[in-house]
Design an enzyme around this catalytic site. Structure first.
Site, PDB file in Angstrom:
ATOM      1  N   SER A 175      -8.778   3.566   8.139  1.00  0.00           N
ATOM      2  CA  SER A 175      -7.696   4.541   8.052  1.00  0.00           C
ATOM      3  C   SER A 175      -7.781   5.350   6.771  1.00  0.00           C
ATOM      4  CB  SER A 175      -6.336   3.831   8.138  1.00  0.00           C
ATOM      5  OG  SER A 175      -6.162   3.256   9.407  1.00  0.00           O
ATOM      6  N   LYS A 232       0.860  -1.179   0.000  1.00  0.00           N
ATOM      7  CA  LYS A 232       0.000   0.000   0.000  1.00  0.00           C
ATOM      8  C   LYS A 232       0.898   1.232   0.000  1.00  0.00           C
ATOM      9  CE  LYS A 232      -3.628  -1.876   3.034  1.00  0.00           C
ATOM     10  NZ  LYS A 232      -4.259  -1.688   4.348  1.00  0.00           N
TER      11      LYS A 232
END
Length: 166
Positions: A129, A42
């Site tokens: 998040s 990510k």
């Protein structure tokens, strides 16, 4: 025998939902190691060092919690730390399919490691998040969704700290 669990994640950033799972895991295990993943494919907003520091800061008053960065296979980290379980938080049924697949793969790689699923508290069931990052980047209020230190770090990252006087 000391029962140790690992709660892994990117924590980019850590949210109140994550903290809820950590606190509840501490009731089940003698030690909970929050494993901050280095390589998770990510693109992260915060560096590994920043994420570790933030998690350490917001968990420092929770007895039995340690924070460590790791890379590579989760089960290898779990073994190195002498843990018997991986703790995973579930927000909704949609999380379950992915988490179930991961737990089966982890069991295949390390049959001695159990996965424990904890449902997050209802008030945090929508939190991710990535949503927190998006709202903060657009100048939205994230108060009460993340710890104050994380709120400040996000607004500083997006040059909005003065606006929110955090």
């Amino acid at each position: 025998m000391v029962r140790v669990a690992v709660y892994p994640g990117t924590f980019d950033p850590i949210t109140n939902g994550h903290l809820d799972v950590i606190k509840r895991a501490c009731k089940l295990f003698d030690r909970v190691i929050v494993g901050v993943a280095r390589d998770n494919y990510k693109q992260t907003l915060f560096s590994l060092e920043e994420r570790v520091r933030l998690v350490q800061e917001v968990t420092r008053d929770i007895p039995g919690v340690e924070v460590k960065a790791f890379q590579g296979l989760l089960v290898d980290f779990v073994r190195r730390e002498g843990a018997c379980a991986v703790v995973r938080g579930l927000r909704a049924v949609s999380d379950f399919e992915y988490e179930f697949q991961m737990s089966i793969m982890n069991k295949k790689l390390a049959e001695e490691v159990e996965t424990v699923f904890l449902m997050t508290a209802t008030e945090y069931s929508f939190l991710t998040s990535s949503i927190i990052r998006q709202v903060a980047a657009l100048g939205g209020c994230i108060r009460g969704l993340v710890p104050p230190a994380v709120e400040l770090a996000l607004y500083e990252k997006f040059n909005l700290a003065e606006k929110y006087r955090v």
